[in-house]
Design a protein around this motif. Structure first.
Motif, PDB file in Angstrom:
ATOM      1  N   ASP A 191       0.828  -1.219   0.000  1.00 48.61           N
ATOM      2  CA  ASP A 191       0.000   0.000   0.000  1.00 48.61           C
ATOM      3  C   ASP A 191       0.857   1.261   0.000  1.00 48.61           C
ATOM      4  O   ASP A 191       0.535   2.239  -0.681  1.00 48.61           O
ATOM      5  N   GLU A 192       1.942   1.233   0.772  1.00 45.31           N
ATOM      6  CA  GLU A 192       2.812   2.419   0.844  1.00 45.31           C
ATOM      7  C   GLU A 192       3.531   2.651  -0.490  1.00 45.31           C
ATOM      8  O   GLU A 192       3.682   3.801  -0.924  1.00 45.31           O
ATOM      9  N   ALA A 193       3.945   1.581  -1.132  1.00 46.31           N
ATOM     10  CA  ALA A 193       4.584   1.731  -2.455  1.00 46.31           C
ATOM     11  C   ALA A 193       3.565   2.278  -3.460  1.00 46.31           C
ATOM     12  O   ALA A 193       3.897   3.148  -4.278  1.00 46.31           O
ATOM     13  N   LEU A 194       2.314   1.798  -3.355  1.00 44.90           N
ATOM     14  CA  LEU A 194       1.280   2.280  -4.282  1.00 44.90           C
ATOM     15  C   LEU A 194       0.935   3.757  -4.031  1.00 44.90           C
ATOM     16  O   LEU A 194       0.587   4.475  -4.980  1.00 44.90           O
ATOM     17  N   ASP A 195       1.067   4.212  -2.785  1.00 42.98           N
ATOM     18  CA  ASP A 195       0.890   5.650  -2.496  1.00 42.98           C
ATOM     19  C   ASP A 195       1.915   6.476  -3.260  1.00 42.98           C
ATOM     20  O   ASP A 195       1.590   7.551  -3.781  1.00 42.98           O
ATOM     21  N   VAL A 196       3.152   5.992  -3.296  1.00 46.21           N
ATOM     22  CA  VAL A 196       4.201   6.707  -4.039  1.00 46.21           C
ATOM     23  C   VAL A 196       3.851   6.717  -5.528  1.00 46.21           C
ATOM     24  O   VAL A 196       3.947   7.750  -6.203  1.00 46.21           O
ATOM     25  N   VAL A 197       3.411   5.581  -6.036  1.00 48.59           N
ATOM     26  CA  VAL A 197       3.027   5.486  -7.456  1.00 48.59           C
ATOM     27  C   VAL A 197       1.944   6.513  -7.762  1.00 48.59           C
ATOM     28  O   VAL A 197       1.996   7.216  -8.784  1.00 48.59           O
ATOM     29  N   GLU A 198       0.971   6.637  -6.868  1.00 53.35           N
ATOM     30  CA  GLU A 198      -0.143   7.580  -7.022  1.00 53.35           C
ATOM     31  C   GLU A 198       0.372   9.022  -7.113  1.00 53.35           C
ATOM     32  O   GLU A 198      -0.108   9.816  -7.922  1.00 53.35           O
ATOM     33  N   LYS A 199       1.394   9.339  -6.310  1.00 54.02           N
ATOM     34  CA  LYS A 199       1.936  10.713  -6.307  1.00 54.02           C
ATOM     35  C   LYS A 199       2.812  10.985  -7.520  1.00 54.02           C
ATOM     36  O   LYS A 199       2.813  12.078  -8.060  1.00 54.02           O
ATOM     37  N   VAL A 200       3.589   9.983  -7.936  1.00 47.85           N
ATOM     38  CA  VAL A 200       4.597  10.194  -8.983  1.00 47.85           C
ATOM     39  C   VAL A 200       4.039   9.948 -10.381  1.00 47.85           C
ATOM     40  O   VAL A 200       4.485  10.547 -11.347  1.00 47.85           O
ATOM     41  N   LYS A 201       3.056   9.066 -10.467  1.00 47.59           N
ATOM     42  CA  LYS A 201       2.398   8.718 -11.726  1.00 47.59           C
ATOM     43  C   LYS A 201       3.357   8.343 -12.872  1.00 47.59           C
ATOM     44  O   LYS A 201       3.337   8.970 -13.937  1.00 47.59           O
ATOM     45  N   PRO A 202       4.202   7.338 -12.645  1.00 40.75           N
ATOM     46  CA  PRO A 202       5.043   6.868 -13.758  1.00 40.75           C
ATOM     47  C   PRO A 202       4.173   6.098 -14.757  1.00 40.75           C
ATOM     48  O   PRO A 202       3.056   5.708 -14.416  1.00 40.75           O
ATOM     49  N   GLU A 203       4.706   5.890 -15.976  1.00 35.75           N
ATOM     50  CA  GLU A 203       3.927   5.077 -16.929  1.00 35.75           C
ATOM     51  C   GLU A 203       3.789   3.658 -16.411  1.00 35.75           C
ATOM     52  O   GLU A 203       2.730   3.045 -16.484  1.00 35.75           O
ATOM     53  N   LYS A 204       4.916   3.112 -15.934  1.00 34.32           N
ATOM     54  CA  LYS A 204       4.899   1.743 -15.415  1.00 34.32           C
ATOM     55  C   LYS A 204       5.732   1.655 -14.149  1.00 34.32           C
ATOM     56  O   LYS A 204       6.749   2.341 -14.031  1.00 34.32           O
ATOM     57  N   THR A 205       5.300   0.782 -13.246  1.00 35.45           N
ATOM     58  CA  THR A 205       6.019   0.576 -11.985  1.00 35.45           C
ATOM     59  C   THR A 205       6.338  -0.900 -11.826  1.00 35.45           C
ATOM     60  O   THR A 205       5.490  -1.761 -12.125  1.00 35.45           O
ATOM     61  N   PHE A 206       7.544  -1.172 -11.365  1.00 30.56           N
ATOM     62  CA  PHE A 206       7.955  -2.549 -11.081  1.00 30.56           C
ATOM     63  C   PHE A 206       8.365  -2.643  -9.620  1.00 30.56           C
ATOM     64  O   PHE A 206       9.184  -1.848  -9.154  1.00 30.56           O
ATOM     65  N   LEU A 207       7.782  -3.597  -8.913  1.00 34.02           N
ATOM     66  CA  LEU A 207       8.090  -3.774  -7.490  1.00 34.02           C
ATOM     67  C   LEU A 207       9.283  -4.698  -7.335  1.00 34.02           C
ATOM     68  O   LEU A 207       9.424  -5.689  -8.067  1.00 34.02           O
ATOM     69  N   THR A 208      10.146  -4.372  -6.364  1.00 34.05           N
ATOM     70  CA  THR A 208      11.329  -5.200  -6.131  1.00 34.05           C
ATOM     71  C   THR A 208      11.604  -5.325  -4.633  1.00 34.05           C
ATOM     72  O   THR A 208      10.843  -4.847  -3.818  1.00 34.05           O
ATOM     73  N   HIS A 209      12.716  -5.999  -4.278  1.00 35.54           N
ATOM     74  CA  HIS A 209      13.083  -6.268  -2.869  1.00 35.54           C
ATOM     75  C   HIS A 209      11.906  -6.973  -2.175  1.00 35.54           C
ATOM     76  O   HIS A 209      11.435  -6.581  -1.097  1.00 35.54           O
ATOM     77  N   ILE A 210      11.479  -8.044  -2.804  1.00 36.43           N
ATOM     78  CA  ILE A 210      10.253  -8.749  -2.413  1.00 36.43           C
ATOM     79  C   ILE A 210      10.578  -9.924  -1.494  1.00 36.43           C
ATOM     80  O   ILE A 210      11.544 -10.654  -1.713  1.00 36.43           O
ATOM     81  N   SER A 211       9.750 -10.089  -0.476  1.00 33.08           N
ATOM     82  CA  SER A 211       9.918 -11.159   0.517  1.00 33.08           C
ATOM     83  C   SER A 211       9.054 -12.374   0.139  1.00 33.08           C
ATOM     84  O   SER A 211       8.052 -12.224  -0.574  1.00 33.08           O
ATOM     85  N   HIS A 212       9.410 -13.524   0.667  1.00 34.79           N
ATOM     86  CA  HIS A 212       8.555 -14.710   0.455  1.00 34.79           C
ATOM     87  C   HIS A 212       7.159 -14.488   1.037  1.00 34.79           C
ATOM     88  O   HIS A 212       6.208 -15.132   0.614  1.00 34.79           O
ATOM     89  N   ALA A 213       7.042 -13.547   1.990  1.00 32.44           N
ATOM     90  CA  ALA A 213       5.742 -13.279   2.621  1.00 32.44           C
ATOM     91  C   ALA A 213       4.785 -12.542   1.674  1.00 32.44           C
ATOM     92  O   ALA A 213       3.602 -12.391   1.972  1.00 32.44           O
ATOM     93  N   PHE A 214       5.291 -12.079   0.525  1.00 28.01           N
ATOM     94  CA  PHE A 214       4.433 -11.336  -0.417  1.00 28.01           C
ATOM     95  C   PHE A 214       3.481 -12.273  -1.162  1.00 28.01           C
ATOM     96  O   PHE A 214       2.459 -11.853  -1.683  1.00 28.01           O
ATOM     97  N   GLY A 215       3.805 -13.544  -1.234  1.00 27.22           N
ATOM     98  CA  GLY A 215       2.942 -14.492  -1.946  1.00 27.22           C
ATOM     99  C   GLY A 215       3.542 -14.909  -3.274  1.00 27.22           C
ATOM    100  O   GLY A 215       4.585 -14.385  -3.695  1.00 27.22           O
TER     101      GLY A 215
END
Ligand SMILES: [Zn+2]
Ligand SMILES: [Zn+2]
Length: 261
Positions: free
Chosen positions: A213-237
């Motif tokens: 949710d916090e990363a998506l808040d940044v996306v909402e403010k910055v509005k890039p064309e595309k966003t890629f999530l990284t530094h992902i934990s096994h807990a993410f699914g």
């Protein structure tokens, strides 16, 4: 918003995992036992190719494997975000590049990170050097843009709990990892990026990393064309589930993913 530099950029995700990587040693969760290669995540790092130059951001414990996987035969420089183990412990393996390129490796980092490098890799900086050790040339990063062979990098000051870290923007690309707070004036520097790569550890809150949710808040403010999530934990699914759950134009990165723009 900074004046936009235009470069043709190729980015390869060398690693997209959190500090322990995925799978985690001795874990038997669904993600760690998944046979999907997109659920295998080395420690986070990216390769950026511009004008035939290879730049790597961070060199964690999987650096050797990452260089071999991508068959990297020359390295222009390494840019560091911060001094945590999962971001710098591969630096000893720059030796091959030192030999092939007959040159110390140019490493860009802020003063505090340089001090950590000098402490951890003290043999590199010793007065009497053991033969065959890595050769590093440290360059100071402060919160001002700098150029390497005419290519302009803009540091973005972010915070990893209380630890100041740097993200980097080059042309239309911004890479931010190990962060859970970006001041407003720094967000302004990211605006206009076509591609934003940002850390999102998992869905639950964490003390030093953005959750989804916090990363998506940044996306909402910055509005890039595309966003890629990284530094992902096994807990993410599982990657296959994540793909379904993310909003439009937001993707989970995976090791080996390549983007050109
Ligand atoms: Zn990390
Ligand atoms: Zn960290």
């Amino acid at each position: 918003m900074p004046k936009l530099d235009k470069y043709k950029i190729e980015v390869t995700f060398l690693g997209t995992g959190t500090s322990q990587g995925v799978p985690v040693i001795a874990c038997n969760c669904d993600v760690c036992e998944s046979v999907d290669l997109k659920d295998k995540r080395l420690r986070s790092s990216i390769l950026i190719k511009i004008n035939g130059n290879n730049f790597v951001i961070d060199a964690g414990p999987d650096f050797r494997q990452q260089m071999l996987c991508e068959k990297i035969s020359s390295l222009r420089s390494i840019l560091l975000t911060h001094e945590h183990v999962d971001h710098i412990f591969g630096l000893d393996d720059i030796r091959s590049f030192n030999w092939i390129q007959n040159h110390p490796t140019d490493i860009y980092a802020e003063k505090r990170v340089q001090e950590a490098i000098k402490r951890i890799f003290n043999y590199v900086f010793a007065e009497y050097k053991y033969p065959g050790i890595p050769k590093m040339k440290l360059h100071s990063v402060s919160n001002k843009s700098f150029t390497i062979d005419g290519i302009r990098f803009i540091p973005i000051r972010c915070y990893h709990h209380k630890l100041p870290v740097y993200g980097y923007r080059v042309g239309d690309l911004t890479y931010i990892t190990d962060t859970n707070y970006i001041p407003d004036e720094e967000l302004e520097k990211i605006k206009g990026s076509k591609i934003l790569i940002i850390n999102a550890l998992r869905k639950e809150k964490h003390i030093s990393h953005f959750n989804l949710d916090e990363a998506l808040d940044v996306v909402e403010k910055v509005k890039p064309e595309k966003t890629f999530l990284t530094h992902i934990s096994h807990a993410f699914g599982l990657y296959s589930n994540l793909k379904e759950e993310l909003p439009e134009d937001v993707y989970s990165a995976y090791d080996g993913l390549r983007l050109e723009f």
